[in-house]
Design an enzyme around this catalytic site. Structure first.
Site, PDB file in Angstrom:
ATOM      1  CD  GLU A 270       8.247 -31.665  35.943  1.00 27.98           C
ATOM      2  OE1 GLU A 270       8.789 -31.860  36.538  1.00 27.98           O
ATOM      3  OE2 GLU A 270       8.007 -30.577  35.373  1.00 27.98           O
TER       4      GLU A 270
ATOM      5  NE  ARG B 223       1.991 -20.209  33.507  1.00 28.48           N
ATOM      6  CZ  ARG B 223       1.992 -21.070  33.870  1.00 28.48           C
ATOM      7  NH1 ARG B 223       3.325 -20.621  34.799  1.00 28.48           N
ATOM      8  NH2 ARG B 223       2.111 -22.264  35.034  1.00 28.48           N
TER       9      ARG B 223
ATOM     10  CE  LYS C 118       2.509 -30.586  36.010  1.00 25.73           C
ATOM     11  NZ  LYS C 118       2.814 -31.047  35.354  1.00 25.73           N
TER      12      LYS C 118
END
Length: 552
Positions: free
Chosen positions: A30, A255, A265
């Site tokens: 993104e 992850r 983020k």
């Protein structure tokens, strides 16, 4: 060599003849922030897995939320991927490239009775969803006719309705044990300017609707994503099945979680916006741009991701492994140099007053092709203040009165006496040298046990050195949701040394140049460096010396 579970899946697919032996993965960031260490792992897995099997990887920006997306982030992401050493397949693509097709997919679902427009409030929709232990309730709008839904969705697209006034939902199953399958929202109204499509659209697809369909449009064979999306996979598969489009397959891996680093983020943006750090590329940040500015080589990050492995279960990797990979790479590639961080003067009383000689120093003993450089040597030098003790304990092998010590690439000195200032601090050390003890030509027979770095007083130049510690005081600053992660911000994570002295060979070092400062650690020339004002960032120490928890 054993295969990881993703490689085993691909090999099984190849043996079964799926996709005619074609392998195409994708990396779908993104564009709402800078990439971090977790993205580095995802990049390595996607690009290296595809490469291993002769395939390719698409770079696709998931730009479905115009509120948070910026061209700056698009450019930084592309730069980071290239810097890590990877090339994507053809031109970068965007979810926004498919807005028209995604809209038609939504219309198809409505026509099949599999989607409906809902004018409930966000709070009402949330309440309808129930809980993991309580089934949801059907929306009162679920019974609208196909014609009504088609008309409302078209009018949503044409901008007739206000932001948040209605959404398009998939008609799946409000009693599903997977909360994400309880009629998820697939389109919402956002009258925001988009960084690529401008004001062409005022409705935008949600991630779960755009992601799988974009994979399908591109004929992605293996959609590899982190474990947080495992519960999204049934939604991913449902849309592909109902739309009867190319069956991309999603596979999840654990992850990347690293001690003393965060990968949210939202939290990283807070660090930037509230000035806890100087920006996304602050060398303390876990962003790829921050690690690059700090001096981490891309090969070290790739090696770290490889050593961390590909797992199905979440785990936390010790930061010492990352730093070991950095040291291993820099030991092979970084030029050696001498910089004194806290200088104290040394006067060699028996060295000729006006004499200066040029000594030879190897640039990197690990690289035979690295060559050598010249060092100026004379009567007055500087050494580290911590390398002298007036009264030294046993087995102290640095400089002390009455003892011998070698200067790297130079001579052996014998310390004779010192001068102190009014506060009792040493300001000058006096020594004699052995003229026959020159490095490489030593015939003195003296065998000092210590070797010190130094700089020549007449040729040394000032520089600024930024010393870095962990950004947080505990390994996992987000472990306790009841405690603000900023409570663990390390106020001593940056210390700036403004009175350091460097050997003259460093005066023209370019931003990004990497060095091993002898006995100090690895350092990188910072991007703020200008002619006559050199700034170095500490990359990593020569060896692991960090305890498991620093004091606040």
């Amino acid at each position: 060599m054993s295969l990881n579970f993703i490689e085993q899946i691909i090999e099984d697919d190849l043996k079964a003849g799926k996709n005619n032996g074609r392998i195409l993965t994708r990396f779908p960031p993104e564009p709402n922030g800078y990439l971090h260490i977790g993205h580095a792992k995802a990049i390595c897995i996607n690009f290296e897995t595809a490469k291993k099997y002769g395939g390719k990887t698409n770079l696709r920006f998931d730009d479905t939320n115009p509120t948070t997306e910026e061209t700056e982030y698009v450019e930084s992401i592309q730069n980071d991927i290239k810097w890590l050493g990877f090339e994507w397949n053809g031109d970068a693509v965007y979810a926004s490239d498919y807005f028209g097709q995604l809209y038609e997919f939504a219309v198809k679902l409505i026509e099949k009775g599999l989607a409906y427009v809902d004018a409930s409030t966000p709070e009402e929709i949330a309440a309808m969803k129930g809980s993991p232990s309580v089934s949801g309730q059907d929306s009162p709008y679920k019974s609208q006719t196909i014609a009504e839904n088609l008309d409302l969705f078209r009018r949503m697209k044409e901008g007739e309705f206000a932001d948040g006034s209605m959404v398009l939902r998939a008609n799946i199953d409000m009693s599903s044990p997977n909360m994400l399958m309880r009629d998820p929202i697939i389109y919402r109204i956002k009258k925001e300017h988009h960084h690529r499509t401008g004001d062409q659209w005022c409705i935008y697809p949600m991630y779960d609707f755009a992601h799988g369909q974009s994979d399908s449009i591109e004929h992605i064979t293996h959609s590899l994503c982190s474990l947080e999306f495992i519960h999204h996979r049934p939604v991913y598969d449902w849309f592909i099945e109902k739309l009867e489009i190319f069956p991309s397959k999603q596979t999840e891996f654990a992850r990347m979680n690293v001690e003393y680093m965060i990968t949210s983020k939202r939290k990283l943006l807070k660090l930037v916006n509230d000035n806890y750090v100087s920006g996304w590329d602050d060398p303390r940040m876990p962003t790829i741009s921050g690690m690059r500015r700090r001096g981490y080589p891309p090969a070290a990050i790739r090696n770290f991701c490889d050593k961390a492995g590909v797992a199905k279960r979440e785990n936390t990797i010790e930061i010492s492994l990352l730093e070991a990979c950095v040291r291993e790479e820099l030991n092979k590639t970084a030029q050696r140099a001498m910089v004194v961080l806290d200088p104290v003067k040394v006067v060699i009383t028996n060295y000729p007053d006006e004499q200066t000689e040029i000594l030879t120093a190897e640039n990197n003993p690990e690289d035979l092709n690295a060559g050598s450089r010249d060092l100026s040597f004379g009567k007055e030098l500087y050494i580290e203040r911590e390398d002298f003790m007036e009264v030294a304990p046993p087995k102290y092998f640095r400089m002390t009165v009455g003892a011998d010590v070698r200067l790297k690439h130079a001579y052996i000195l014998h310390c004779t006496h010192i001068d102190k200032d009014a506060n009792g601090a040493v300001h000058t050390i006096y020594a004699t040298y052995y003229p026959d003890s020159k490095s490489g030509e030593d015939t003195s027979g003296i065998k000092p046990k210590g070797t010190l770095h130094w700089v020549h007083a007449d040729s040394a130049l000032p520089c600024e050195v930024r010393m870095y510690d962990r950004l947080f005081t505990v390994p996992d600053p987000t472990a306790d949701e009841a405690v603000d992660f900023l409570e663990f911000y390390n106020k001593d994570s940056l210390k700036t040394i403004s009175n350091a002295l460097m050997e003259a060979s460093l005066k023209d070092s370019k931003p990004g140049s990497q060095f091993q400062f002898l006995r100090q650690g690895y350092f990188c020339t910072d991007q703020d460096t200008q002619s006559g004002s050199v700034i170095f960032n500490q990359t990593v120490g020569l060896k692991e010396s960090f305890t498991k928890e620093v004091k606040k």
